[in-house]
Design a protein around this motif. Sequence first.
Motif, PDB file in Angstrom:
ATOM      1  N   TYR A 109       0.833  -1.207   0.000  1.00  0.00           N
ATOM      2  CA  TYR A 109       0.000   0.000   0.000  1.00  0.00           C
ATOM      3  C   TYR A 109       0.869   1.259   0.000  1.00  0.00           C
ATOM      4  O   TYR A 109       0.601   2.210  -0.728  1.00  0.00           O
ATOM      5  N   PHE A 110       1.912   1.249   0.816  1.00  0.00           N
ATOM      6  CA  PHE A 110       2.805   2.403   0.856  1.00  0.00           C
ATOM      7  C   PHE A 110       3.626   2.520  -0.436  1.00  0.00           C
ATOM      8  O   PHE A 110       3.897   3.627  -0.902  1.00  0.00           O
ATOM      9  N   GLU A 111       3.993   1.385  -1.012  1.00  0.00           N
ATOM     10  CA  GLU A 111       4.741   1.428  -2.276  1.00  0.00           C
ATOM     11  C   GLU A 111       3.881   1.995  -3.405  1.00  0.00           C
ATOM     12  O   GLU A 111       4.365   2.765  -4.231  1.00  0.00           O
ATOM     13  N   LYS A 112       2.593   1.631  -3.427  1.00  0.00           N
ATOM     14  CA  LYS A 112       1.687   2.214  -4.429  1.00  0.00           C
ATOM     15  C   LYS A 112       1.518   3.713  -4.187  1.00  0.00           C
ATOM     16  O   LYS A 112       1.480   4.495  -5.132  1.00  0.00           O
ATOM     17  N   GLU A 170       6.973  12.447  -4.409  1.00  0.00           N
ATOM     18  CA  GLU A 170       7.583  13.500  -3.591  1.00  0.00           C
ATOM     19  C   GLU A 170       7.228  13.383  -2.108  1.00  0.00           C
ATOM     20  O   GLU A 170       7.730  14.148  -1.296  1.00  0.00           O
ATOM     21  N   ASN A 171       6.377  12.440  -1.751  1.00  0.00           N
ATOM     22  CA  ASN A 171       5.900  12.302  -0.378  1.00  0.00           C
ATOM     23  C   ASN A 171       6.984  11.663   0.496  1.00  0.00           C
ATOM     24  O   ASN A 171       7.214  10.460   0.451  1.00  0.00           O
ATOM     25  N   LYS A 172       7.637  12.489   1.292  1.00  0.00           N
ATOM     26  CA  LYS A 172       8.747  12.038   2.138  1.00  0.00           C
ATOM     27  C   LYS A 172       8.263  11.156   3.286  1.00  0.00           C
ATOM     28  O   LYS A 172       8.984  10.262   3.733  1.00  0.00           O
ATOM     29  N   GLU A 173       7.048  11.400   3.795  1.00  0.00           N
ATOM     30  CA  GLU A 173       6.516  10.597   4.889  1.00  0.00           C
ATOM     31  C   GLU A 173       6.313   9.144   4.441  1.00  0.00           C
ATOM     32  O   GLU A 173       6.621   8.221   5.188  1.00  0.00           O
ATOM     33  N   VAL A 174       5.805   8.966   3.245  1.00  0.00           N
ATOM     34  CA  VAL A 174       5.594   7.619   2.719  1.00  0.00           C
ATOM     35  C   VAL A 174       6.948   6.922   2.558  1.00  0.00           C
ATOM     36  O   VAL A 174       7.106   5.755   2.920  1.00  0.00           O
ATOM     37  N   GLU A 175       7.905   7.650   2.039  1.00  0.00           N
ATOM     38  CA  GLU A 175       9.246   7.097   1.873  1.00  0.00           C
ATOM     39  C   GLU A 175       9.824   6.658   3.217  1.00  0.00           C
ATOM     40  O   GLU A 175      10.436   5.595   3.341  1.00  0.00           O
ATOM     41  N   LYS A 176       9.612   7.474   4.233  1.00  0.00           N
ATOM     42  CA  LYS A 176      10.096   7.188   5.586  1.00  0.00           C
ATOM     43  C   LYS A 176       9.430   5.921   6.143  1.00  0.00           C
ATOM     44  O   LYS A 176      10.096   5.061   6.723  1.00  0.00           O
ATOM     45  N   ILE A 177       8.123   5.788   5.940  1.00  0.00           N
ATOM     46  CA  ILE A 177       7.400   4.621   6.439  1.00  0.00           C
ATOM     47  C   ILE A 177       7.856   3.356   5.709  1.00  0.00           C
ATOM     48  O   ILE A 177       8.010   2.298   6.333  1.00  0.00           O
ATOM     49  N   ILE A 178       8.105   3.458   4.415  1.00  0.00           N
ATOM     50  CA  ILE A 178       8.611   2.302   3.658  1.00  0.00           C
ATOM     51  C   ILE A 178       9.945   1.844   4.248  1.00  0.00           C
ATOM     52  O   ILE A 178      10.198   0.646   4.402  1.00  0.00           O
TER      53      ILE A 178
END
Length: 160
Positions: A107-110, A117-125
């Motif tokens: 879900y986060f990878e999608k 550009e979403n740094k929060e998603v990158e951080k959670i991944i």
Amino acid sequence: MNPVRPCLVQGLLIDIGGSNRVKKIIITISIIILSTFIFADQTTDTYFHRGIQKYLKKDIDGAISDVEKAMSFGATEKKVNAFLVKMLIERGTVLFNNKQYQDALPYFEKAKKHDPENKEVEKIIGIISEKLKPQTIVQELVITHDRQQDTATMELLKSA
């Protein structure tokens, strides 16, 4: 001599001449082209609105599926993409909070794919990847241990 009869088809001015057959072909092609655009818009809107309804009913996975279908039919508005990213993050977060890291990761990878550009998603991944690493190491150790045990058992059986 036939008079020149111009016809506007998809922004092109062409001479359709006097032939009824040519006129029918041009009209048929025009109708097909226009109906394709109209149908695509209706399909996109249908899936998007259906996705919203499913989201409101707490069917997040169904909503995600419908909004992804809307995008596959050509929905390019920022609101559609933003809504999809919101749902992906929301669903991933629920799974993450339930310690279902393997299920949360896609879900986060999608979400990252749709909002690079979403740094929060990158951080959670990154966090999920770290949490999954020990599981991978433990699984590899168990497999290695089982193979060593099988080899030792085979050697004992051969020597007996």
